[in-house]
Design an enzyme around this catalytic site. Structure first.
Site, PDB file in Angstrom:
ATOM      1  NE  ARG A  53       0.212   1.267   3.445  1.00 60.38           N
ATOM      2  CZ  ARG A  53       1.140   2.138   3.727  1.00 60.38           C
ATOM      3  NH1 ARG A  53       2.408   1.775   3.820  1.00 60.38           N
ATOM      4  NH2 ARG A  53       0.866   3.418   3.912  1.00 60.38           N
ATOM      5  N   GLY A  54       0.276   2.418  -0.017  1.00 58.01           N
ATOM      6  CA  GLY A  54       1.056   3.638  -0.201  1.00 58.01           C
ATOM      7  C   GLY A  54       1.118   3.923  -1.696  1.00 58.01           C
ATOM      8  CB  ALA A  55       0.292   6.978  -3.625  1.00 60.75           C
ATOM      9  NE  ARG A  90      -6.216   0.997  -1.560  1.00 59.55           N
ATOM     10  CZ  ARG A  90      -5.426   1.459  -0.572  1.00 59.55           C
ATOM     11  NH1 ARG A  90      -4.220   0.971  -0.406  1.00 59.55           N
ATOM     12  NH2 ARG A  90      -5.845   2.409   0.244  1.00 59.55           N
ATOM     13  CD  GLN A 202      -3.111   2.604   6.939  1.00 58.97           C
ATOM     14  OE1 GLN A 202      -3.707   2.953   7.959  1.00 58.97           O
ATOM     15  NE2 GLN A 202      -3.711   2.527   5.774  1.00 58.97           N
ATOM     16  CG  ASP A 243      -2.992   8.256  -1.127  1.00 54.61           C
ATOM     17  OD1 ASP A 243      -2.887   8.736   0.008  1.00 54.61           O
ATOM     18  OD2 ASP A 243      -2.667   7.076  -1.407  1.00 54.61           O
ATOM     19  CG  ASN A 253      -2.209  11.631   3.014  1.00 50.16           C
ATOM     20  OD1 ASN A 253      -1.698  10.738   2.332  1.00 50.16           O
ATOM     21  ND2 ASN A 253      -1.882  11.813   4.281  1.00 50.16           N
ATOM     22  CE  LYS A 254      -5.181   5.698   4.569  1.00 47.16           C
ATOM     23  NZ  LYS A 254      -6.148   4.858   3.802  1.00 47.16           N
TER      24      LYS A 254
HETATM   25  O1  MRU Z   1      -4.408   3.332   2.356  1.00 43.61           O
HETATM   26  P1  MRU Z   1      -2.926   3.489   2.259  1.00 43.61           P
HETATM   27  O2  MRU Z   1      -2.173   2.865   3.380  1.00 43.61           O
HETATM   28  O3  MRU Z   1      -2.411   3.058   0.909  1.00 43.61           O
HETATM   29  O4  MRU Z   1      -2.715   5.051   2.371  1.00 43.61           O
HETATM   30  C1  MRU Z   1      -1.439   5.589   2.355  1.00 43.61           C
HETATM   31  C2  MRU Z   1      -1.411   7.060   2.485  1.00 43.61           C
HETATM   32  O5  MRU Z   1      -2.430   7.713   2.616  1.00 43.61           O
HETATM   33  C3  MRU Z   1      -0.077   7.707   2.322  1.00 43.61           C
HETATM   34  O6  MRU Z   1       0.016   8.856   3.110  1.00 43.61           O
HETATM   35  C4  MRU Z   1       0.087   8.094   0.850  1.00 43.61           C
HETATM   36  O7  MRU Z   1      -0.140   6.993   0.018  1.00 43.61           O
HETATM   37  C5  MRU Z   1       1.424   8.624   0.588  1.00 43.61           C
HETATM   38  S1  MRU Z   1       2.602   7.327   0.536  1.00 43.61           S
HETATM   39  C6  MRU Z   1       4.125   7.877   0.217  1.00 43.61           C
END
Ligand code: MRU
Length: 367
Positions: A53-55, A90, A202, A243, A253-254
């Site tokens: 996970r993470g963009a 996603r 996370q 994201d 973002n999250k």
């Molecule tokens: O749902 P996730 O864990 O994929 O969400 C991640 C985030 O929101 C991060 O802050 C974002 O992807 C930036 S990652 C470098």
């Protein structure tokens, strides 16, 4: 970054030269396990279940997903099917679409027999580019943290972060956490407030784990604590990942990021976002109106997973049976609340003209 002292990336080609290794992030911080992906279906499942996970890491993994699909079938139809499957995993992180577009661009006009090698080559480049971008983000952002630390007369610079935008969210180094690692490695005293980041934790599970691996002092806090800390002068800077960032600088973002930005504004605390350029979506302007917000299963909110005193990892329910649950994965922080966007090309104001000037080639391509 190092895991138990050993250099690692979050994604790699296995010794067979074609299957793909990842860290299973759903098992952290209690177990460090790796998973071998050998088909596009494996990759889609790993992204959807958030083993990765993470963009930026979602994008890099999807790129290898295209290569694995072409290994089974190098036809146009198979390429299209793979992209459709992967794109649906996603919806909020635009790096996924960016990576798929990159893969299609290098494969589409080639004869079938050349496609596989070209796909693996581009997937590897996407990974290497992510690493180089994040190192540059780290250097630019560390200057901001270093300046704060220099004024703190021996006390650490206090940085609050949300979710995980560290090396686990990228191929290596991270985006929001890269400046923290660089500042720490340069000798600046830094302490990180880590939002636990419900529902999937996370922050508590991943950010705390990787900061610990690197020896960065940190404290995990309940998600609602940031405003209180800011009111009492205990946060010098909020630093989060993204994201998707629109051409006008709105930041997706999250979930919960927006509330931190509001608290930061009210308390005069600078709010910075670390992001690689593939996270900028020049086709959108109004983030709250236009960015698709992922909604995930109720189970993630209704339950928590953790380790019992006798060492078993278990999931327990915390919501009454029968209560309705909503699970929005992301929110949008308007550009007016953002102090600066830390990119590989420096710290940029969250404005259309500034972003378009810094990334002219990408802005023009979106026209
Ligand atoms: O749902 P996730 O864990 O994929 O969400 C991640 C985030 O929101 C991060 O802050 C974002 O992807 C930036 S990652 C470098």
């Amino acid at each position: 970054m190092k895991v138990d002292g050993k250099d690692m990336r979050t994604i790699w080609l296995e010794p067979d030269g074609w299957s793909v290794g990842i860290i299973d992030q759903t098992a952290l911080p209690h177990q460090f396990t790796t998973v071998r992906l050998s088909s596009v279906q494996d990759v889609a499942r790993a992204i959807a279940t958030m083993q990765v996970r993470g963009a930026p890491l979602i994008g890099a993994t999807a790129a290898y997903g295209v290569a694995l699909a072409l290994r089974a079938d190098a036809s146009d139809e198979a390429l299209e099917r793979a992209c459709t499957t992967l794109a649906a995993t996603r919806p909020s992180a635009v790096n996924l679409k960016w990576a798929l577009d990159e893969m299609v661009a290098v494969v589409r006009n080639r004869p079938r027999e050349e496609r596989l090698a070209a796909a693996y080559r581009r997937a590897a480049e996407i990974c290497d580019e992510d690493v180089a971008i994040n190192q540059a983000i780290g250097r630019h952002g560390a200057n901001l943290i270093g300046a704060i630390a220099a004024n703190r007369a021996g006390h650490p610079a206090q940085v609050l972060t949300h979710c995980n935008a560290g090396w686990l969210a990228t191929v290596d180094f991270g985006t929001a956490l890269a400046p923290i690692y660089v500042a720490h490695d340069r000798g600046a005293a830094v302490h990180v407030w880590v939002d636990e980041t419900r529902p999937r934790n996370q922050g508590a599970a991943l950010t705390a784990w990787e900061l610990g691996q690197h020896g960065v002092p940190h404290t995990v806090i309940a998600d609602n604590t940031g405003g209180h800390l800011m009111q009492h002068g205990m946060v010098d800077m909020v630093l989060v990942g993204a994201d998707r960032v629109t051409a006008d600088g709105d930041v997706c973002n999250k979930i919960g990021t927006y509330l931190k930005a509001l608290a930061a504004k009210d308390n005069g605390v600078p709010f910075y976002v670390g992001l690689p350029s593939p996270t900028i979506d020049f086709s959108l302007s109004d983030g709250a109106a236009e960015i698709p917000i992922e909604q995930r299963t109720a189970d993630e909110v209704a339950t928590v997973t953790g380790r019992t005193v006798d060492g078993r990892v278990e999931k327990v329910r915390i919501v009454p049976e029968g209560s309705t649950v909503a699970n929005y994965g992301f929110d949008v922080t308007p550009a007016r609340l953002v102090s600066g966007l830390i990119t590989e090309r420096g710290v940029i104001e969250p404005r259309r003209d500034a972003l378009a000037a810094a990334f002219a080639e990408r802005a023009q391509a979106a026209r």
